[in-house]
Design a protein around this motif. Structure first.
Motif, PDB file in Angstrom:
ATOM      1  N   ASN A   1       0.975   3.661  -2.886  1.00  0.00           N
ATOM      2  CA  ASN A   1       0.109   4.880  -2.629  1.00  0.00           C
ATOM      3  C   ASN A   1      -1.574   4.728  -2.561  1.00  0.00           C
ATOM      4  O   ASN A   1      -2.161   5.686  -3.093  1.00  0.00           O
ATOM      5  CB  ASN A   1       0.739   6.180  -3.326  1.00  0.00           C
ATOM      6  CG  ASN A   1       0.089   7.520  -2.648  1.00  0.00           C
ATOM      7  OD1 ASN A   1       0.225   7.376  -1.548  1.00  0.00           O
ATOM      8  ND2 ASN A   1      -0.279   8.654  -3.358  1.00  0.00           N
ATOM      9  N   VAL A   2      -1.635   3.621  -2.171  1.00  0.00           N
ATOM     10  CA  VAL A   2      -3.205   3.494  -2.251  1.00  0.00           C
ATOM     11  C   VAL A   2      -3.739   2.783  -0.623  1.00  0.00           C
ATOM     12  O   VAL A   2      -2.769   2.421   0.258  1.00  0.00           O
ATOM     13  CB  VAL A   2      -3.494   2.173  -3.176  1.00  0.00           C
ATOM     14  CG1 VAL A   2      -3.141   2.626  -4.490  1.00  0.00           C
ATOM     15  CG2 VAL A   2      -2.924   0.793  -2.918  1.00  0.00           C
ATOM     16  N   ASP A   3      -4.896   2.631  -0.430  1.00  0.00           N
ATOM     17  CA  ASP A   3      -5.471   2.308   0.737  1.00  0.00           C
ATOM     18  C   ASP A   3      -4.948   0.694   0.824  1.00  0.00           C
ATOM     19  O   ASP A   3      -5.550   0.070   0.056  1.00  0.00           O
ATOM     20  CB  ASP A   3      -6.929   2.629   0.964  1.00  0.00           C
ATOM     21  CG  ASP A   3      -7.456   2.061   2.204  1.00  0.00           C
ATOM     22  OD1 ASP A   3      -6.622   1.522   3.018  1.00  0.00           O
ATOM     23  OD2 ASP A   3      -8.631   2.573   2.455  1.00  0.00           O
TER      24      ASP A   3
ATOM     25  N   ALA B   1       0.803  -0.988   0.055  1.00  0.00           N
ATOM     26  CA  ALA B   1      -0.124   0.186   0.057  1.00  0.00           C
ATOM     27  C   ALA B   1       0.743   1.266  -0.046  1.00  0.00           C
ATOM     28  O   ALA B   1       0.682   2.282  -0.815  1.00  0.00           O
ATOM     29  CB  ALA B   1      -0.694   0.012   1.195  1.00  0.00           C
ATOM     30  N   LYS B   2       2.028   1.235   0.684  1.00  0.00           N
ATOM     31  CA  LYS B   2       2.981   2.261   0.640  1.00  0.00           C
ATOM     32  C   LYS B   2       3.753   2.447  -0.486  1.00  0.00           C
ATOM     33  O   LYS B   2       3.670   3.699  -1.059  1.00  0.00           O
ATOM     34  CB  LYS B   2       3.898   2.138   1.971  1.00  0.00           C
ATOM     35  CG  LYS B   2       4.969   3.398   2.148  1.00  0.00           C
ATOM     36  CD  LYS B   2       5.708   3.010   3.360  1.00  0.00           C
ATOM     37  CE  LYS B   2       6.407   4.294   3.568  1.00  0.00           C
ATOM     38  NZ  LYS B   2       7.252   4.011   4.849  1.00  0.00           N
ATOM     39  N   GLN B   3       3.876   1.417  -1.137  1.00  0.00           N
ATOM     40  CA  GLN B   3       4.867   1.605  -2.243  1.00  0.00           C
ATOM     41  C   GLN B   3       3.767   2.079  -3.506  1.00  0.00           C
ATOM     42  O   GLN B   3       3.913   2.841  -4.341  1.00  0.00           O
ATOM     43  CB  GLN B   3       5.176   0.162  -2.859  1.00  0.00           C
ATOM     44  CG  GLN B   3       5.781   0.234  -4.039  1.00  0.00           C
ATOM     45  CD  GLN B   3       6.645  -1.116  -4.453  1.00  0.00           C
ATOM     46  OE1 GLN B   3       7.167  -1.722  -3.405  1.00  0.00           O
ATOM     47  NE2 GLN B   3       6.385  -1.704  -5.746  1.00  0.00           N
TER      48      GLN B   3
END
Length: 751
Positions: A166-168, A162-164
């Motif tokens: 940039n999503v929930d 999710a961090k990579q």
């Protein structure tokens, strides 16, 4: 069939505490997902300090240095950039399949592809919690812990993805070793592992619903199968070290005898012999006995020297156990009440006075040896004041204490390396062979391998005790069980009942019948006994379920209906303890086994069908045997149908193997296995006079599992106890003869 399944008869106080604490924790174990706080608290109770690895990196730094640079997500999981997923199997593998089934639990919650999983035996390390194999506890005591470990690793991988992206994180899903984005993009676990390992532990660790399981419940081949069939060195007996010497250790034929002198100088002059010396007893009876060690450059040389060894033994305090005398004593006590009241309810005397029919029976079963395929062995290396040990032990975390007792070396300076175990059935819960090799290695400037012979393994076992039950039962005019009385004559060591030699106050049918009296008398063995596959239950199941069948027959009732009536309405015998007997679960397996076996069908003359149920190690198991008996009393067991409720099945292949192995082992034991002692000396010595059945005697075995919603329980032991009663009840149906002595070869029957 103790309703609460106690392990309190295990003689070693530390092991008893281990089993009891584990059982207590499991009895309180919730079935639902837990939050992080609950998880960490739970692991402190049920896993002996097991924690998530991330967030406590300093404690794992040394371990990660040893293991390489792969990211470690939990104490159980490492993931390589190439996608291989390394999962540690933490409990000893003794043939029960846990080296496969325990990693499967992690892989399921991790959502890993099993093809990507590489299973490795873990180090013996307190961060993994209690590492032992016994009591059919490996699956139940690790079930929640391993699910949490896998779920935690999966959650961290999703968070990294999710961090990579940039999503929930909630928009992502996982499948077969990858995190999948809403647009279908797949990020492999290998590509995410390094980033995931740097994240904080999630505050909650949600787990899968059972309906979403993809791996658990399937047939998965054992991870060591190929290595075993191709002869790879996995077992303790396979251990080799550079410059290794070999040892044999002679013990007194009578347990408790002390070596006074021996022809040591003659032995030292023999070809290939390096040294020979006397060792005194140290520690408990489960540690180092007195004996003579012979060390040489090969197993052959020390075995040949052993044949020439002459020892003067002091047997003034040694065992003088006589099976013949014990059996005669038990018979003389049969008509009396025992010296100790185990349980008493209702008015037994009045119930017998009002009975329509009464039945009396005296049941006898012999001592038995564990006789694993791999005799006891161990390797030790003493250097620089410390010791390393390679041990096929069921209790590797207890092994340092045994070695320390024998050598004086602090347990903290003793390292145990776990090997695969070539059978144990409880024998390797003890670490006497570890203590022996440690004491020998302390005297030798090289690694030393101790190897027992088959004869030593049988004659110096810690046996399953024999026993005697003087039973009396009553049925009323309504055909129902109205009274039960049992005087159990058992064996004790040091004033305490031996493992498998003590009836619990709730042993069946104490809670199932209104009028019940059970008493117990102890006979001193002087010979050690210990946990043997399904301790106590392995014999009690035969006695109780055979006598229930006798009472059903006396009442003119169908055995299945009579047994279901004895069970009564569905209920827990201890409310809230899901590891106690549930009569509803019992009834379900009884009905299922009977249905699948065709209970009540017409059979030809000389052929019969028998039923039995037993609750053991939290498993509800019913079995129906179909047998024929010829004019020479030769018994052919054609088919055994097993119905089991042990909760959800982890590995269907492993579960079927355990049931089938239990049936074969139980049939072998009931047919012709016995250990007899006279003057404290064991009379059997090898497979020629301790005769397991051959493959040709294996019946067809059909297994059916009720995959209930309860937490899983173990399966290495509970399918053993019902078999003997099912077969004996079938023999009675076929011939009218009621077997009251095991092995049944004592009554002229053979397989």
């Amino acid at each position: 069939m103790s309703h609460l399944n106690p392990q309190s008869d295990i003689p070693d106080p530390i092991l008893a505490e281990l089993f009891q604490q584990t059982e207590s924790a499991l009895a309180k174990l919730p079935a639902a997902s837990l939050g992080r706080r609950s998880f960490l608290k739970l692991m402190g109770v049920a896993g002996g300090g097991l924690t998530l690895a991330v967030g406590i990196a300093p404690q794992l730094a040394e371990a990660q240095d040893r293991e390489g640079d792969l990211p470690t997500l939990t104490a159980f999981v490492r993931i390589a950039p190439s996608g291989e997923i390394y999962i540690y199997a933490v409990n000893p593998e003794i043939g029960q399949g846990v080296k496969t089934s325990l990693p499967m639990i992690i892989a399921e919650e991790l959502d890993a592809s099993w093809d990507d999983v590489i299973v490795e035996q873990s180090a013996i390390d307190s961060r993994y919690g209690r590492q032992f194999a016994g009591g059919s506890l490996s699956i139940p005591m690790n079930w929640m812990a391993l699910r949490q470990a896998g779920a935690a690793a999966r959650a961290m991988l999703v968070a990294a993805a999710a961090k990579q992206l940039n999503v929930d994180a909630a928009s992502l899903r996982t499948d077969s070793g990858a995190v999948i984005a809403p647009d279908g993009q797949r990020l492999s676990y290998g590509s995410l592992a390094e980033a995931a390992a740097k994240l904080d532990v999630p505050k909650r660790v949600p787990m899968k619903d059972r309906s979403d399981f993809k791996l658990l419940g399937k047939r998965i081949t054992g991870v060591d199968n190929e290595a075993i069939v191709t002869g790879k060195p996995l077992f303790g007996i396979d251990t080799r070290l550079p410059g290794m010497l070999y040892a044999s250790f002679a013990r007194c034929p009578q347990f408790g005898g002390v070596a006074k002198s021996a022809n040591l100088e003659d032995i030292k002059k023999m070809s290939g012999i390096k040294d020979a010396f006397i060792l005194g007893a140290k520690g408990t009876h489960a540690d180092l006995p007195s004996g003579v060690a012979i060390v040489g450059n090969s197993t052959w040389s020390v075995f040949q020297a052993r044949k020439q060894l002459k020892v003067e033994w002091d047997t003034s305090k040694a065992s003088t156990l006589s099976w013949t005398d014990s059996a005669a004593k038990a018979k003389s006590l049969a008509a009396e009440d025992g010296e100790k009241v185990v349980s008493e309810s209702g008015d037994v005397a009045a119930a017998f006075g009002d009975a329509a029919k009464t039945v009396e029976g005296f049941y006898t079963y012999q001592f038995a040896s564990h006789a694993p395929l791999e005799p006891q062995n161990c390797v030790a290396w003493h250097k620089d004041g410390k010791m390393e040990i390679w041990a096929p032990s069921q209790t590797p975390q207890r092994a340092p204490a045994s070695a320390s007792a024998a050598t004086g070396i602090p347990a903290s300076d003793i390292t145990i390396h776990q090997t695969r175990i070539g059978g144990g059935f409880g024998r390797r819960l003890l670490n006497d062979y570890v203590a022996e090799v440690a004491a020998i290695a302390q005297r030798v400037d090289a690694p030393v391998k101790l190897q027992w012979t088959r004869e030593e393994d049988i004659q110096h076992d810690h046996f399953r005790p024999g026993g005697f039950h003087s039973l009396k039962g009553a049925v009323g005019a309504d055909g129902k069980l109205s009274a039960w009385q049992n005087h159990f004559i058992t064996f004790a060591f040091g004033g305490r009942p031996v493992s498998g030699g003590s009836l619990a106050s709730d042993e069946f049918p104490a809670l199932n019948v209104d009028n019940c009296k059970v008493t117990q008398t102890q006979l001193d063995t002087g010979t050690p006994c210990y946990a043997w596959r399904a301790p106590g239950a392995n014999a009690f199941g035969w006695v109780m379920q055979s006598f229930v069948a006798e009472l059903a027959d006396a009442a003119g009732r169908d055995h299945k209906e009579f047994l279901l009536e004895v069970m009564g309405e569905p209920r827990w015998f201890k409310e809230g303890n899901t590891r106690s007997l549930n009569t509803g679960r019992a009834a379900d397996v009884i009905k299922l086994a009977a249905e699948k076996a065709g209970w009540g069908k017409t059979l030809p003359p000389g052929r019969g069908m028998g039923l039995a149920f037993h609750f053991s190690h939290s498993g509800h198991i019913a079995e129906v045997a179909e047998v024929s008996v010829d004019a020479n009393k030769k018994v052919t067991v054609h088919k055994v149908v097993v119905a089991a409720d042990v909760g959800p099945i982890v590995n269907l292949s492993g579960a079927e193997n355990q049931v089938e192995g239990s049936v074969v082992d139980a049939l072998s034991t009931m047919a012709d296995l016995e250990v007899t002692m006279e003057g404290g000396v064991v009379e059997q010595s090898n497979y020629h006079n301790y005769r397991p059945l051959r493959m040709r005697s294996t019946p067809e075995i059909e297994t059916h599992f009720i995959q209930s919603e309860f937490a899983p329980t173990g399966l290495g032991e509970p399918a053993f106890p019902p078999l003997a009663a099912a077969v004996c009840n079938a023999i009675h149906a076929a011939t009218g003869h009621r077997i009251r002595t095991l092995p049944f070869s004592k009554e002229g029957f053979s397989v």
